[in-house]
Scaffold this motif. Structure first.
Motif, PDB file in Angstrom:
ATOM      1  N   ILE A 214       0.843  -1.202   0.000  1.00 16.37           N
ATOM      2  CA  ILE A 214       0.000   0.000   0.000  1.00 16.37           C
ATOM      3  C   ILE A 214       0.875   1.247   0.000  1.00 16.37           C
ATOM      4  O   ILE A 214       0.592   2.220  -0.710  1.00 16.37           O
ATOM      5  CB  ILE A 214      -0.938   0.001   1.226  1.00 16.37           C
TER       6      ILE A 214
ATOM      7  N   GLU B  39      -6.550  -0.137   2.461  1.00 15.19           N
ATOM      8  CA  GLU B  39      -6.028   0.469   3.688  1.00 15.19           C
ATOM      9  C   GLU B  39      -7.037   0.364   4.825  1.00 15.19           C
ATOM     10  O   GLU B  39      -6.693  -0.011   5.954  1.00 15.19           O
ATOM     11  CB  GLU B  39      -5.688   1.933   3.433  1.00 15.19           C
TER      12      GLU B  39
ATOM     13  N   ILE C 116      -6.987   1.606  -3.355  1.00 16.70           N
ATOM     14  CA  ILE C 116      -5.939   1.587  -2.331  1.00 16.70           C
ATOM     15  C   ILE C 116      -6.502   1.968  -0.962  1.00 16.70           C
ATOM     16  O   ILE C 116      -6.154   1.376   0.062  1.00 16.70           O
ATOM     17  CB  ILE C 116      -4.790   2.514  -2.749  1.00 16.70           C
TER      18      ILE C 116
END
Length: 696
Positions: free
Chosen positions: A227, A573, A569
């Motif tokens: 990430i 996360e 993303i």
């Protein structure tokens, strides 16, 4: 029964919560107590796990004043990873010799209070009254991280990052396009349920772990460290095109320093026969053929985009734009080279000046003829629009990209906060300022659009545009008709530059902090040179955006380089923090910082609502919006566009595979090691209570 706590929602009643232990008396100078950090703080006996006793990352601490009994390492640090912000302090300690290190450690250990083995760490409000050592000694392998000089500098940096060009050129347009005042209903709902929880999560995550977007995942879920690399790639793409937009503003600003604005007349070399002054549009026989001098100035003089035929024919670099872009990078460098020390000074100008200019432009705009019609068009609610899914998708998209979670910036900026800083209050304050700024910008824009519609005798919907066209053609065209147009043009484009600089500061700081934390000896100790080299590299990569076809590259990077990937993303996360690490465990971390545990509302949002919100937004973005068709991409360019999208996302599965093949042990042991966060105790907690250890 649950009780309601203002600010943190519903919480268990007082009698149901575990009472806080009273602060223990200070240890006697003659006493010596050795404590192992891996021991469970709820247990009255030392740990019997031999692996825990032999763990080099969790050494025993001693309150003995004997230098030989002291350990030079911080309770939670890796000796091979010094703090990147204190390289100079580390060098100074090496020069000081062993005697200085030992005496400093002894002096620090004598002030640490001895607590019984069964006690829990006191909250910040009790810890503040205890005698502790606030900074690591000069011989420590992990000195204290740099912090903001003033709390207000952090707030200005966060507000400056969140409030960007999108607040001016996008929010007003989608607001009147999706129901006017009625759009505020889905906008506020998406703020409370989706945007604000993610915003608060990143601020708290960075403040607790005090690391950038790469290193922090060792303490959350090691296998998802990809990430961080994905965020760095997205920030790189954003810096390539966002600074080019600022270069356009610099071009306009320089052109404004003249007796007459160059887009006021149709007598310039770049004008065509279709160029029509604003006052003459009403008398034109065919209004569809008329082109404003401001639009021709932007397309034929600033960009010269008509000399390009698409991504396959970009043309040469335009020297004037390349020079403007270079000036932007110079400003960015001297704002970032010293970290929070230099950024904290720059945001006083870049974050506050836009509000001064917005208020001046608002005062001028509401006095123009037709301004009232424009403002009413902006605010009049059309509630029948709320049944359309597109309105809700636009509200979610606007609030997400406006607050900016996922770019690593909030994580980086909050990592320089003091440990006990009230990041919950900061999240509420800065997100509210961001949304109110968008609302204020709507008045500034629509007062002028109403004026333009009045001058041209058109409907307001016919004069409005979204995106760069609004601030580089429509608004300059309106400015050209005002008295004192040179002055209004200068302050308007100065506002655009300062709005954009804050955002580019944030994006680059996220990448710089992440890389410096991950590679402290290679990059962290040479931050000035690293930042210089990085900006030179980005400038070279951004030069194609200053060609005749540079606008095609800007659109491509905006839609495919950052737009779609960042949504995926952020979903990963949120999944990592709320599901792998655990929302309850994350709430415990916040309670250690603030002394108050987040309520059920926040935990439910982190566990279920926010991940669903982001994933649904990602699916809608990919399926409902055909970016390739909107940009008119050829087949080969469409392949290139999706390669841009995948170039950042692919970092996540690649790092998972890398860990899977490099981690020793059986398949089950590898998976367990890949998802297990490393033991971590914030230095502020370990100094208050040396017996405290991370436990589940």
């Amino acid at each position: 029964m649950w009780e309601f706590s203002p600010g943190f929602g519903w919480r268990p009643p007082v009698h149901a919560r575990r009472p806080l232990p009273p602060p223990a008396p200070l240890a006697s100078p003659q006493s010596s107590t050795s404590i192992n950090l891996t021991d469970n703080p709820l247990s009255s006996t030392p740990s019997s796990n031999p692996k825990a006793r032999n763990d080099s990352k969790a050494p025993s601490l001693s309150t003995s004043s004997t230098p030989a009994a002291n350990n030079d390492h911080s309770p939670n640090s890796d000796p091979t990873r010094p703090d990147v912000t204190q390289c100079d302090a580390g060098k100074a300690s090496q020069d000081g010799g062993t005697t200085t290190t030992s005496s400093s450690a002894a002096a620090a250990s004598s002030t640490v209070p001895a607590l019984p083995p069964t006690s829990d760490p006191p909250p910040p409000y009790q810890a503040a009254n205890m005698t502790t050592t606030e900074k690591w000694t000069s011989g420590s392998s992990e000195p204290e991280r740099d912090t903001w000089s003033k709390k207000v500098e952090f707030l200005l940096a966060v507000v400056g990052f969140a409030v960007d060009l999108g607040n001016v050129w996008r929010f007003p347009y989608i607001c009147y396009q999706n129901g006017g005042g009625a759009f505020l209903v889905p906008y506020c709902i998406m703020l409370v349920l989706g945007g604000l929880p993610l915003f608060f999560m990143e601020l708290a995550l960075g403040q607790y772990h005090r690391n950038g977007c790469l290193t922090v995942w060792r303490r959350i879920c090691p296998m998802l460290k990809g990430i961080g690399y994905a965020i760095c790639i997205i920030d790189l793409y954003m810096a390539m095109y966002y600074n080019t937009i600022l270069a356009w503003s610099v071009y306009y600003l320089v052109a404004s320093f003249s007796n007459q604005l160059p887009w006021t007349t149709c007598d310039n070399p770049w004008n065509t026969i279709n160029c029509t002054l604003t006052a003459d549009v009403f008398n034109a026989s065919d209004k569809s053929l008329t082109v404003s001098p401001a639009k021709e100035f932007f397309r034929k003089e600033v960009l010269e985009v008509d000399r390009s035929h698409g991504l396959g024919d970009l043309g040469p670099v335009k020297g004037s734009l390349a020079l403007c872009l270079f000036s932007v990078f110079v400003l960015v460098y001297f704002s970032l080279w010293k970290g929070v020390k230099s950024t904290g000074k720059a945001v006083w100008v870049t974050a506050l000046l836009p509000y001064v200019v917005l208020l001046i432009l608002l005062a001028r705009g509401v006095t123009l003829p037709g301004a009232t019609d424009g403002i009413l068009y902006y605010l009049t609610p059309r509630f029948q629009m709320l049944h359309k899914p597109k309105v809700w998708v636009d509200a979610a998209t606007q609030i997400f990209f406006s607050l900016g979670p996922g770019f690593g910036t909030l994580l980086a900026l909050s990592s320089y906060n003091k440990f006990s800083n009230n990041c919950y209050r900061d999240a509420l304050l800065t997100s509210s300022i961001n949304c109110l700024t968008s609302f204020l910008a709507g008045f500034v824009i629509f007062s002028v659009l109403g004026y333009m519609a009045n001058v041209q005798n058109k409907d307001i919907s016919e004069v409005g545009e979204e995106g760069p066209g609004l601030v580089f053609t429509v608004y300059p065209e309106a400015i050209a008709t005002m008295t004192g147009s040179v002055f209004w043009s200068i302050i308007f484009f100065l506002m655009l530059i300062t709005l954009g600089l804050d955002s580019t500061f944030g994006g680059l700081e996220a990448m710089i902090t992440g890389l410096c934390d991950e590679y402290p000896r290679l990059l962290g100790c040479h931050r000035e040179l690293f930042v210089l080299g990085l900006l030179i590299f980005i400038y070279i990569c951004a030069l194609p955006t200053t060609t005749y076809g540079g606008m095609y590259i800007v659109d491509l990077l905006n839609v495919f380089g950052t737009g779609n990937p960042i949504l995926f993303i952020v979903f990963v996360e949120a999944m990592a923090v709320c599901w792998f690490y655990g929302a309850e465990r994350f709430a415990d971390d916040i309670e250690r910082m603030l002394g108050t545990r987040p309520g059920m509302f926040w935990i439910v949002c982190w566990k279920y609502i926010s991940p669903t919100f982001i994933f649904a937004l990602f699916v809608c973005s990919v399926t409902l919006h055909d970016g390739a068709a909107s940009l008119g991409l050829e087949p080969w360019a469409e392949v290139l566009a999706w390669c841009l999208t995948c170039s950042s996302i692919i970092c996540i599965p690649l790092y998972i595979l890398y860990m899977l093949f490099t981690t020793p042990g059986t398949y089950r042991e590898r998976i367990k090691a890949m998802i297990k966060p490393e033991e971590y105790v914030p230095p502020q907690l370990s100094q208050v209570n040396p017996n405290y250890g991370t436990h589940v």
